[in-house]
Write a protein that holds these residues in place. Structure first.
Motif, PDB file in Angstrom:
ATOM      1  N   HIS B  47     -30.478  26.348  37.350  1.00 17.48           N
ATOM      2  CA  HIS B  47     -29.826  27.039  38.465  1.00 17.48           C
ATOM      3  C   HIS B  47     -29.653  26.102  39.658  1.00 17.48           C
ATOM      4  O   HIS B  47     -30.189  26.362  40.735  1.00 17.48           O
ATOM      5  CB  HIS B  47     -30.615  28.281  38.877  1.00 17.48           C
ATOM      6  N   ASP B  96     -25.370  29.595  38.465  1.00 18.17           N
ATOM      7  CA  ASP B  96     -25.819  29.904  37.109  1.00 18.17           C
ATOM      8  C   ASP B  96     -24.607  30.030  36.198  1.00 18.17           C
ATOM      9  O   ASP B  96     -23.734  30.874  36.425  1.00 18.17           O
ATOM     10  CB  ASP B  96     -26.602  31.228  37.126  1.00 18.17           C
ATOM     11  N   HIS B 102     -29.244  38.895  32.159  1.00 22.76           N
ATOM     12  CA  HIS B 102     -30.636  38.571  32.456  1.00 22.76           C
ATOM     13  C   HIS B 102     -30.842  38.647  33.952  1.00 22.76           C
ATOM     14  O   HIS B 102     -29.885  38.676  34.716  1.00 22.76           O
ATOM     15  CB  HIS B 102     -30.985  37.162  31.959  1.00 22.76           C
ATOM     16  N   ASN B 104     -32.865  36.822  37.322  1.00 22.12           N
ATOM     17  CA  ASN B 104     -33.363  35.515  37.732  1.00 22.12           C
ATOM     18  C   ASN B 104     -34.536  35.679  38.674  1.00 22.12           C
ATOM     19  O   ASN B 104     -34.546  36.583  39.515  1.00 22.12           O
ATOM     20  CB  ASN B 104     -32.240  34.731  38.411  1.00 22.12           C
ATOM     21  N   ASP B 115     -35.189  32.172  34.367  1.00 22.02           N
ATOM     22  CA  ASP B 115     -34.583  33.367  33.796  1.00 22.02           C
ATOM     23  C   ASP B 115     -35.633  34.309  33.248  1.00 22.02           C
ATOM     24  O   ASP B 115     -36.699  33.879  32.801  1.00 22.02           O
ATOM     25  CB  ASP B 115     -33.644  32.980  32.641  1.00 22.02           C
TER      26      ASP B 115
HETATM   27 MN   LIG Z   1     -30.131  32.559  35.164  1.00 23.36          MN
END
Ligand SMILES: [Mn+2]
Ligand SMILES: [Mn+2]
Ligand SMILES: [Zn+2]
Ligand SMILES: [Zn+2]
Lengths: 161, 161
Positions: B47, B96, B102, B104, B115
């Motif tokens: 990220h 990202d 998902h 973070n 993640d």
């Molecule tokens: Mn992520």
DNA sequence: TTTCCACCTTAGAATTACTCCAAGTTTGGA
DNA sequence: TCCAAACTTGGAGTAATTCTAAGGTGGAAA
């Protein structure tokens, strides 16, 4: 004949009390400036930026400094009493004092943020808290894009119907 | 005796292909710089911020400019091919390229983001897309706080056991 | 109630992520 | 191959946020 004198504390009032209590519990002082900032944060659903909070509270406190707004926001965020949601196409961080489970919708065009109630978020919160191993201070659940109004505006501008 | 020559494209390779295709589909040009930035974005799970991408790609393109990194990121985000997750305690936006559902986790202390796979997010995405009326370009599903490592560090610093 | 100091507020300077710009370069279709 | 639109680049510019030093104040303790 006796009215039932139950005062239903409004959501905003509850939020304000919660913010002030968070500061007290942390041993921080309740200055008039902080009270005013908390009051404003608790009574708006606009997800304001620091500058917007400053502009809104300044009339009541002509001596108010931007630094105080930033200091107070920093304290509230570090205490988990306010969420820092990030930008909305403007370069400024938007804040949210509403801790009820919900997601936020940001429009990159008009830079507004609105709420979308969502029960599923409560589960998400629980799971993340339980499974992540992190000490969670806050959440930033934002979907960004174009709001209905700005989609309309964009459509009128480009002739693609 | 004939091996089945199915090459399982790695997740990262798929991501890279998707990023490049997004640029192509938008009629944008595939310059070496953009390819390198996409390659890096697709192959990391860190990220990264714009500055970090710049630092990572610069060795390969000594002439690379920060402006190009920002331009490319802006294009990818506007196309919905990369998500802008906001800050992690540092003042910089983290990106990202992993679009799988998902959440973070951001650590405000060490400024890292990791993640947490979460199937529930797929439902959330669907619901927001269907119910909001917004044209959704991206999501910013972040919980911030202190990672396990930094909690430990904090505990050692303050003698409160 | 008064005292007192650690915590606060304030104005303005400083920082820095990010944006803008003009000039030179490149991509990719014709 | 040719070219115009699109791109890259270094450097200057913008503005949100942070820092700093000096003066003010909340609230606990006496
Ligand atoms: Mn992520
Ligand atoms: Mn909200
Ligand atoms: Zn809008
Ligand atoms: Zn950490």
């Amino acid at each position: 004949m006796n009215e039932v004198l139950v005062r239903v504390s409004s959501e905003a009032q509850q939020r304000e009390a919660r913010l002030l209590q968070a500061l007290r519990d942390a041993g921080l002082r309740l200055t008039p400036q902080r009270r005013a900032i908390c009051h404003y944060l608790a009574h708006t659903d606009a997800h304001p930026t620091a500058q917007q909070i400053f502009a809104a509270v300044k009339p009541e406190f002509p001596s108010l400094s931007l630094a105080t707004v930033y200091n107070t926001l920093d304290a509230l965020v570090r205490l988990g009493a306010v969420h820092a949601l990030g930008g909305a196409g403007d370069g400024a961080i938007h804040y949210d004092a509403d801790l009820r489970p919900h997601v936020n919708l940001a429009c990159l065009q008009c830079h507004r943020m609105v709420d979308l109630p969502c029960e599923a978020v409560a589960d998400l919160n629980r799971r993340v808290t339980a499974e992540s191993g992190y000490r969670i201070l806050g959440a930033r659940l934002v979907y960004y894009g174009l709001c209905p109004d700005c989609q309309r505006t964009a459509r009128e501008a480009s002739p693609t119907p």
